[in-house]
Scaffold this motif. Structure first.
Motif, short mmCIF file in Angstrom:
data_model
loop_
_atom_site.label_atom_id
_atom_site.label_comp_id
_atom_site.label_asym_id
_atom_site.label_seq_id
_atom_site.Cartn_x
_atom_site.Cartn_y
_atom_site.Cartn_z
N ALA A 1 4.36 -11.34 -12.11
CA ALA A 1 5.01 -11.56 -13.21
C ALA A 1 6.16 -10.79 -13.13
O ALA A 1 7.29 -11.57 -13.60
N PHE A 2 6.33 -9.76 -12.77
CA PHE A 2 7.72 -8.97 -12.67
C PHE A 2 8.78 -9.86 -11.96
O PHE A 2 9.69 -10.04 -12.13
N LEU A 3 8.13 -10.16 -10.62
CA LEU A 3 9.16 -10.99 -9.90
C LEU A 3 9.48 -12.23 -10.13
O LEU A 3 10.68 -12.65 -10.11
N PHE A 4 8.50 -12.82 -10.83
CA PHE A 4 8.59 -14.05 -11.16
C PHE A 4 9.83 -14.11 -12.30
O PHE A 4 10.56 -15.09 -12.38
N PHE A 5 9.85 -13.32 -13.10
CA PHE A 5 10.84 -13.28 -14.30
C PHE A 5 12.14 -12.84 -13.89
O PHE A 5 13.08 -13.25 -14.41
N ALA A 6 11.89 -11.56 -13.03
CA ALA A 6 13.24 -11.09 -12.58
C ALA A 6 13.88 -11.70 -11.53
O ALA A 6 15.07 -11.58 -11.34
N TYR A 7 13.32 -12.20 -10.60
CA TYR A 7 14.06 -12.96 -9.30
C TYR A 7 13.47 -14.40 -9.25
O TYR A 7 12.76 -14.64 -8.16
N PRO A 8 13.55 -15.02 -10.34
CA PRO A 8 12.67 -16.49 -10.25
C PRO A 8 13.10 -17.25 -8.84
O PRO A 8 12.38 -17.99 -8.61
N SER A 9 14.42 -17.05 -8.43
CA SER A 9 14.80 -18.05 -7.40
C SER A 9 13.97 -17.69 -5.93
O SER A 9 13.74 -18.59 -5.21
N HIS A 10 13.53 -16.44 -5.98
CA HIS A 10 12.68 -16.13 -4.80
C HIS A 10 11.20 -16.57 -5.17
O HIS A 10 10.35 -16.02 -4.04
N ALA B 1 8.57 -4.61 -7.25
CA ALA B 1 7.48 -4.84 -8.13
C ALA B 1 6.03 -4.25 -8.00
O ALA B 1 5.51 -3.86 -9.14
N VAL B 2 5.72 -3.49 -7.05
CA VAL B 2 4.82 -2.64 -6.60
C VAL B 2 4.74 -1.52 -7.77
O VAL B 2 3.98 -1.03 -8.24
N ALA B 3 6.09 -0.87 -7.51
CA ALA B 3 6.32 0.42 -8.36
C ALA B 3 6.44 0.00 -9.88
O ALA B 3 5.69 0.98 -10.73
N PHE B 4 6.81 -1.11 -10.29
CA PHE B 4 6.80 -1.51 -11.57
C PHE B 4 5.52 -1.48 -12.09
O PHE B 4 4.97 -1.12 -13.13
N ALA B 5 4.65 -2.39 -11.20
CA ALA B 5 2.98 -2.59 -11.87
C ALA B 5 2.44 -1.35 -11.75
O ALA B 5 1.45 -1.21 -12.71
N VAL B 6 2.44 -0.28 -10.99
CA VAL B 6 1.76 0.80 -10.87
C VAL B 6 2.20 1.67 -12.15
O VAL B 6 1.44 2.38 -12.72
N ILE B 7 3.42 1.94 -12.10
CA ILE B 7 4.08 3.12 -13.04
C ILE B 7 3.86 2.19 -14.56
O ILE B 7 3.22 2.73 -15.45
N ILE B 8 4.50 1.25 -14.93
CA ILE B 8 4.57 0.60 -16.14
C ILE B 8 3.28 0.02 -16.31
O ILE B 8 2.68 0.02 -17.64
N GLY B 9 2.54 -0.74 -15.44
CA GLY B 9 1.27 -1.37 -15.70
C GLY B 9 0.05 -0.50 -15.84
O GLY B 9 -0.87 -0.73 -16.32
N TYR C 1 0.81 -1.29 -0.05
CA TYR C 1 0.00 0.04 -0.14
C TYR C 1 0.90 1.20 0.06
O TYR C 1 0.64 2.39 -0.75
N GLY C 2 1.75 1.31 0.92
CA GLY C 2 2.64 2.46 0.84
C GLY C 2 3.59 2.94 -0.55
O GLY C 2 3.05 4.06 -0.87
N VAL C 3 3.88 2.04 -1.09
CA VAL C 3 4.70 2.14 -2.33
C VAL C 3 3.40 2.40 -3.29
O VAL C 3 3.82 3.40 -4.07
N GLY C 4 2.73 1.61 -3.42
CA GLY C 4 1.53 2.04 -4.63
C GLY C 4 1.00 3.24 -4.56
O GLY C 4 0.55 4.18 -5.29
N LEU C 5 0.35 3.60 -3.23
CA LEU C 5 -0.47 4.72 -2.91
C LEU C 5 0.46 6.07 -3.11
O LEU C 5 0.09 6.94 -3.73
N PHE C 6 1.66 6.01 -2.77
CA PHE C 6 2.45 7.10 -2.88
C PHE C 6 2.63 7.11 -4.42
O PHE C 6 2.35 8.37 -4.81
N ILE C 7 2.82 6.36 -5.33
CA ILE C 7 2.89 6.67 -6.62
C ILE C 7 1.66 7.04 -7.20
O ILE C 7 1.69 8.07 -8.07
N GLU C 8 0.47 6.66 -6.88
CA GLU C 8 -0.63 7.16 -7.19
C GLU C 8 -0.83 8.45 -6.99
O GLU C 8 -1.45 9.27 -7.76
N PHE C 9 -0.86 8.82 -5.66
CA PHE C 9 -0.88 10.17 -5.24
C PHE C 9 0.09 11.06 -6.16
O PHE C 9 -0.41 12.21 -6.66
N ALA C 10 1.33 10.82 -6.39
CA ALA C 10 2.17 11.57 -7.20
C ALA C 10 1.70 11.72 -8.29
O ALA C 10 2.00 12.68 -9.11
N PHE C 11 1.17 10.60 -9.27
CA PHE C 11 0.58 11.04 -10.63
C PHE C 11 -0.73 11.72 -10.70
O PHE C 11 -0.92 12.30 -11.66
#
Lengths: 388, 460
Positions: free
Chosen positions: A182-191, A154-162, A109-119
């Motif tokens: 999906a971002f995390l799945f492909f960027a950090y598959p081991s996690h 991942a949240v930042a990616f999803a909100v900005i790019i998505g 919520y913190g990251v996502g809402l911050f970006i939403e508010f900023a946009f």
């Protein structure tokens, strides 16, 4: 209430044009409308309006997510307790999971809402409520062991790019929550895959019982260890490892009931996703050449993220098909493709995420043909009249 | 003919999608006869797209039926004074747009312009048209597509009259036409001269129609049942004989047919009609017999709840026009609705259980109380957002049209798509419920009118 209202009225001028905090206009507006439904009245068109708005729509989705979230918290504790062979009480179990899951929710919520508010601010928009749901969905489809910094990226990616690059909620092509995963799945598959990430504390391995496996039913099925899979009861109730909110089909079905009864979620999509999954499962049963394909079709529906995806992900109205006929086609293909990926593609143990994202991309095409059929009907009608 | 009627009756057209908004304050079937109002107004703004040119100045004496103004581009289309008296005011708005031409009515008997009574059958089509134009009753005939005043040079493929109104708190037209059977038939006879096709009636299948409707000769009756907008003429046309590109259909309101009938029976413009005064803020919601264009003060006096701030609407709550308490009844309107203003903040209103909140969705507790009637105010109940939820519009538009796609094509100003998606078949009232239910608070009617204006420009 009255005092709060008076206080808001007092500080409001500072946030309006020319005020000291004009740059926080959208933020103030978001909090004000959160506290009070605004006093705006209709000026054109219909003089009365339905009481339903996006805030209520979104909050009902959040309420529908509660059973899955609460069960997920308990299950995080329960799985951990199993791994260290501790006999915790219900409260201890829940509390452990609560402490593990809460940071995920807060970061999301913190990251996502911050970006939403900023946009929203430079655009002069009011803050859209869409992220209230995405922000809770994201932690629920993550493995509990995901590092917080990764989640934040991942949240930042999803909100900005998505979302924001397309213009914000309502304009996005893909489901933002799934995009984060999906971002995390492909960027950090081991996690994001393997046997260790699904249970809290397993990666560190402290105090883990010898021979304990954190493998999900899907991983076991993919390895043809069918006899080691949990019982149907356990899978339906959700006493299995998996992403935080996805394990309990029962809790998800309670959410589905809330969405359907209130009319907020599309029952057509839910039904057709399950139908598509069932169809694919039956097809596999008919042509079974390996143990995975022999698993009875309906069992697939309670494994992995299938139910969660069907109820909360595929039904996202923005990224799904927008026509009613299209919803049937879209849902069916989501269910069908999910099983196709799950069973036939050895690289991806779960297919729901990829199936929904793929169908998100195809939803406009489905709509195009449905609407085109309507246009053709209208043209044929005109032609028939012209020929008489 | 008799047999045919029975067959038609036994198979009413079922409208499945739609929404009845159960408001408090429907009019009791009591007819109140009131004195003449002091002033009467004719509002050019009632006619979308009209550019009015004045025929009178302040101070001029007029009779009932004297032209007050006319259409700049079709000077033969005139708009008459509903009463005799003196023009006392020409109210203008921004950029000197004419808002209202106000006539102070003569005390005592009204003086009428004489247009000579005539039986429509004895006249040619051109003579009928001329008579209608001259008396200023022509504007009662609207055309589809676009919902604008009919073009006198067109020959419509058919004429549609919806004999019932399903909009919230709508007047019972069966009640409103009582005793006007003769004038109604005369009006129908005149309209039959105007089209080579048929005159279609849309009747309510749930109640036996009034004598005027049931006994009307020379019309084809169709029965409908279902929620609002089943009574909308646009919906009825769509189900009986949909409008294709290039086709024109004319539509009228039954009460206006009576006014046309009087012109032929008595040779005068007598715009008397029975209208309803309804809404939660009306103390005694009743029916009133008055002359079109009357100042609404004459009917609301001492009949309004003074406890709260209220809004006066000429027309129904979905499509009506906001008027002030000294405003005038709109040209096409059959009712005045009074509802509370909603300019109040509501603490955490969006999460409240909502026992008194109406919604097409089932997201409020009020859904659990069957038969509940609501007091709805003018609050928007939320801020404007991009379109997010889908499938809501479709549930309240019983037509083979994709409303959201149509609205989006208008927003994108894509003329081809608007045409392909069916803009010829809808006007604002048909999509008013879409606007009501929209959780993103999209101004659907306003957008649709802009689209229609674009199409009119494109086609001219």
């Amino acid at each position: 209430m009255k005092a709060l209202r008076n206080y808001l009225d007092k500080i409001k001028p500072h946030f309006q044009k020319g005020g000291r905090f004009e740059m926080l206009h959208s933020t103030f507006d978001a909090f004000e409308t959160f506290l009070f439904v605004p006093n705006t009245v209709t000026t054109k068109g219909s003089h009365i309006r339905d009481s339903l708005d996006l805030k209520r729509t979104m909050s009902i989705v959040i309420i529908a997510l509660m059973p899955a979230m609460l069960f997920g918290m308990w299950n995080v504790g329960y799985q951990h307790a199993l791994s260290i062979d501790a006999g915790w009480s219900f409260f201890e179990t829940f509390w452990y999971g609560f402490l593990k899951v809460l940071p995920l929710i807060v970061v999301s919520y913190g990251v996502g809402l911050f970006i939403e508010f900023a946009f929203a601010q430079p655009r002069g928009h009011e803050v859209n409520e869409g992220f209230l749901v995405s922000g809770l969905l994201i932690p629920l489809i993550m493995p509990v062991g995901v590092p917080l910094w990764m989640l934040a990226i991942a949240v930042a990616f999803a909100v900005i790019i998505g979302k924001e690059v397309f213009g914000g909620t309502g304009y996005n092509v893909f489901n933002p929550a799934l995009l984060a995963r999906a971002f995390l799945f492909f960027a950090y598959p081991s996690h994001m895959s393997g046997d260790k990430v699904w249970i809290a504390g397993l990666t560190q391995g402290q105090g883990v019982v010898d021979g304990f496996s954190g493998a999900t039913p899907l991983a076991k099925a993919a390895a043809y260890q069918i006899e080691q899979m949990p019982s149907v009861y356990d899978m339906f109730m959700g006493f299995i490892p998996g992403s935080v909110g996805e394990t309990s089909t029962l809790a998800i079905l309670i959410g589905a009931a809330i969405l359907i009864v209130t009319g907020i979620g599309s029952w057509k999509i839910m039904v057709s996703v399950f139908g598509g999954g069932l169809a694919a499962g039956l097809l596999f049963n008919a042509f079974a050449v390996n143990p995975y394909m022999e698993i009875s079709a309906w069992q697939h529906l309670i494994m992995g993220g299938f139910a969660f995806g069907a109820v909360f992900m595929a039904t996202d109205p923005v990224s799904a098909s927008q026509t009613e006929k299209g919803k049937w086609i879209y849902g069916f293909l989501v269910g069908f493709l999910a099983l196709l990926v799950r069973v036939l593609n050895p690289a991806y143990p779960e297919g729901m995420m990829l199936a929904i994202l793929l169908m998100n991309a195809f939803a406009p095409l489905i709509d195009y043909y449905v609407v085109e059929a309507n246009i053709r009907r209208r043209m044929n009608r005109a032609k028939k009249v012209a020929n008489v | 003919m008799f047999l045919q009627n029975i067959i038609v009756m036994s198979k009413p057209i079922k409208i499945k999608r739609g929404l009845n908004i159960p408001l408090k304050g429907s009019a009791e079937k009591v007819l109140v006869r009131i004195d003449k109002a002091e002033t009467y107004g004719v509002k050019p703004t009632d006619f979308p797209g009209l550019v009015p040119k004045l025929n009178v100045m302040v101070g001029d004496k007029v009779k009932a039926g004297s032209p007050l103004f006319h259409d700049k581009y079709r000077p033969e289309v005139v708009f008459s004074s509903p009463v005799s008296g003196q023009v006392v005011d020409i109210r203008r708005g921004e950029r000197r747009v004419i808002l209202e031409v106000v006539v102070k009515a003569d005390s005592g008997e009204l003086a009428y312009e004489d247009f000579e009574p005539a039986s429509p059958e004895t006249l040619t089509r051109d003579q009928v048209v001329e008579k209608l134009l001259k008396a200023g009753v022509w504007p009662y005939i609207k055309q589809r597509p676009f919902g604008i005043i009919a073009n006198p040079t067109d020959s419509p493929k058919s004429i549609f009259i919806s004999c019932f109104d399903t909009s919230p708190l709508a007047p019972d037209l069966d009640f409103a036409v009582q005793g006007e059977e003769q004038a109604f038939q005369a009006g129908i006879d005149a309209l039959r001269m105007l089209t080579p096709g048929k005159v279609h009636f849309g009747l309510n299948a749930d109640f036996p129609p009034a004598k005027a409707f049931a006994n009307a000769k020379g019309v084809e009756s169709h029965y409908f049942t279902g929620p609002h907008p089943a009574g909308n003429v646009g919906v009825q046309i769509h189900h009986i004989d949909p409008i294709n590109k290039g086709e024109v259909v004319w539509v009228l309101n039954p009460l206006d047919v009576i006014i046309i009938g009087r012109l032929f029976l008595k040779g005068i413009y007598d715009a008397t009609k029975v209208i309803a005064l309804a809404g939660s803020e009306v103390l005694n919601p009743r029916y009133f017999k008055l002359i079109s264009g009357a100042c609404i003060e004459s009917i609301i006096k001492n009949n309004i709840n003074t406890q709260s701030q209220v809004r006066f609407i000429s027309g129904n709550v979905l499509t009506g026009t906001l008027v002030d308490k000294l405003g005038y009844l709109g040209f096409y309107d059959n009712m005045v609705t009074v509802i509370p203003e909603g300019n109040k903040y509501e603490f955490f209103g969006w999460i409240a259980p909502g026992i008194n909140k109406h919604s097409a969705s089932r997201a409020f507790l009020s859904k659990l109380i069957p038969g509940k009637r609501f007091i709805l105010n003018t609050n928007m109940h939320g801020g404007h957002r991009a379109m997010v939820v889908t499938g809501q519009y479709e549930k309240v538009l019983p037509m083979d049209i994709y409303p959201m796609h149509l609205i989006k094509s208008i927003l994108a100003n894509d003329i081809d798509k608007m045409e392909q998606l069916g803009i010829y078949e809808v006007v604002e009232e048909d999509m008013a419920l879409c606007e009501y239910v929209c959780p993103s608070k999209t101004e659907v009617q306003d957008i649709l009118r802009k689209g229609i204006e674009t199409m009119i420009k494109e086609l001219s």
